[in-house]
Write an enzyme that holds these catalytic residues in place. Structure first.
Site, PDB file in Angstrom:
ATOM      1  N   PRO A   1      34.592  40.670  32.734  1.00  0.00           N
ATOM      2  CA  PRO A   1      35.470  40.941  31.583  1.00  0.00           C
ATOM      3  C   PRO A   1      35.860  42.414  31.542  1.00  0.00           C
ATOM      4  CG  PRO A   1      33.495  39.771  30.894  1.00  0.00           C
ATOM      5  CD  PRO A   1      33.287  40.156  32.328  1.00  0.00           C
ATOM      6  N   GLU A   2      37.087  42.682  31.165  1.00  0.00           N
ATOM      7  CA  GLU A   2      37.519  44.066  31.044  1.00  0.00           C
ATOM      8  C   GLU A   2      37.270  44.528  29.598  1.00  0.00           C
ATOM      9  OE1 GLU A   2      40.698  45.350  33.440  1.00  0.00           O
ATOM     10  OE2 GLU A   2      40.603  43.623  34.768  1.00  0.00           O
TER      11      GLU A   2
ATOM     12  N   LYS B   1      32.514  48.589  28.971  1.00  0.00           N
ATOM     13  CA  LYS B   1      32.086  47.201  29.124  1.00  0.00           C
ATOM     14  C   LYS B   1      30.713  46.961  28.497  1.00  0.00           C
ATOM     15  CE  LYS B   1      34.869  46.855  33.269  1.00  0.00           C
ATOM     16  NZ  LYS B   1      34.906  46.659  34.730  1.00  0.00           N
TER      17      LYS B   1
ATOM     18  N   ARG C   1      36.560  46.730  45.392  1.00  0.00           N
ATOM     19  CA  ARG C   1      37.298  45.604  44.826  1.00  0.00           C
ATOM     20  C   ARG C   1      38.699  45.602  45.418  1.00  0.00           C
ATOM     21  NH1 ARG C   1      35.570  44.252  39.617  1.00  0.00           N
ATOM     22  NH2 ARG C   1      36.929  42.434  39.791  1.00  0.00           N
TER      23      ARG C   1
END
Ligand SMILES: [Zn+2]
Length: 347
Positions: free
Chosen positions: A2-3, A51, A309
């Protein structure tokens, strides 16, 4: 993962449902044994930073948040964590927020029949359950779920860069951290010490909207350009926190024949749904659009590894390397102002 906008939504939902009230706290899975220490305490508040989510508990409502008796629960969802909510209508409409690939659980389906949430038996994987008068929240699969004292909480906050969704965020800290570094802007945006809350979607989309080559070293960027990127990020994430969706495209760029191809890939956004939101396959410029034509110029979108990523970019549009972006001269007031799902300007 989740951002940051998702974590802010979680904090808001938890504060709305339990804030200022006594809460039953348990760990049905048993792996958060300290839950017993919090049971029947008052939830003073819920706070997001990047986060990270912090829930503060105290023996009574009138305790000052800085008091040593306040216990801080620190939660980081990591890749697989999620929260599931259930409760009275209008308090928690049943939904789950968190891990992107987790389908809404069986619980939600069961609730559709108007079943009483009070009789819901937690799944055995629930690390932490909060239960109040009007609803409950179940946490499963987090990377971190622990009790901290005020000092330990502060240590985590101090390690984080500014969070664009927090009022205390400093754009200047972001600008200075980037400009001090030889690291690529694509890697810096994923570094939570530089800016807190950005994940892979916001990184790729922000770079596209700035026309920036992901491989430009931070120190080559002008302060003015980075300030504009920060403002763009604040607007994008504010929209995300309000709607639960990441949408970075302007309406005139959404209609493109390749959407059918994209739909077949089944990429999911990492948060809850809203009926009138822009369809996922029209929401992004470059994220997960590798091999598809750029919405603006038709060049094939590329992907590659950067900071562990996958980053996605248009090699033609994202050619800005060190000067101010060309759009900043054409539209000095509001470059790439974000439009909402139905085209309205987001305040
Ligand atoms: Zn392009």
């Amino acid at each position: 993962m989740p951002e940051g906008h998702t974590v802010h939504r979680l904090a808001a939902a938890i504060a709305r449902g339990f804030g200022g009230r006594r809460v039953r706290v348990s760990s049905p899975q048993g792996r958060f044994a300290e839950a017993a220490q919090l049971d029947q305490m008052v939830l003073l508040g819920a706070e997001a930073a990047g986060k990270h989510l912090f829930l503060s508990f105290a023996p009574s409502e009138d305790v000052d948040r800085g008091s040593p008796v306040v216990r801080h629960v620190h939660v980081h969802l990591g890749l697989y964590g999620s929260w599931t909510f259930a409760g009275d209508p209008g308090v928690f409409d049943a939904h789950a927020i968190g891990a992107p690939r987790r389908r809404l659980g069986e619980q939600e389906t069961a609730l559709d029949g108007g079943e009483d949430w009070r009789r819901l038996v937690p799944r055995p994987t629930v690390r932490l359950r909060l239960a109040g008068e009007h609803g409950l929240a179940d946490l499963t699969g987090p990377t971190a779920c622990e009790i901290l004292d005020a000092e330990e909480r502060r240590a985590i906050l101090d390690r984080l860069g500014p969070d664009p969704l927090r009022e205390d965020a400093s754009a200047r800290r972001f600008v200075e951290a980037v400009r001090r570094s030889r690291t690529t802007i694509g890697a810096l945006l994923m570094n939570q010490k530089v800016v807190a809350g950005i994940g892979n979607i916001y990184r790729a989309e922000l770079l596209f909207r700035a026309r920036l080559d992901p491989l430009v070293p931070g120190r080559d960027l002008s302060a003015g350009m980075l300030e504009e990127m920060w403002e763009d990020l604040v607007a994008l994430m504010t929209y995300g926190a309000r709607t639960g969706r990441i949408v970075t495209t302007q309406p005139e760029h959404r209609e493109i024949e390749a959407r059918i191809v994209e739909r077949s890939r089944g990429t999911r956004q990492n948060t809850d749904e809203e009926a009138d939101a822009v369809p996922r396959e029209q929401s992004f410029y470059v994220y997960h659009r590798q091999t598809l034509p750029c919405r603006l110029c038709g060049t094939e979108i590329r992907s590659g590894d950067l900071a562990g990523r996958t980053v996605f970019w248009c090699p033609s549009c994202q050619s800005v390397r060190s000067r101010r972006a060309p759009w900043s001269r054409e539209h000095p007031a509001a470059p790439w102002a974000l439009d909402g799902p139905s085209g309205q300007r987001v305040a």
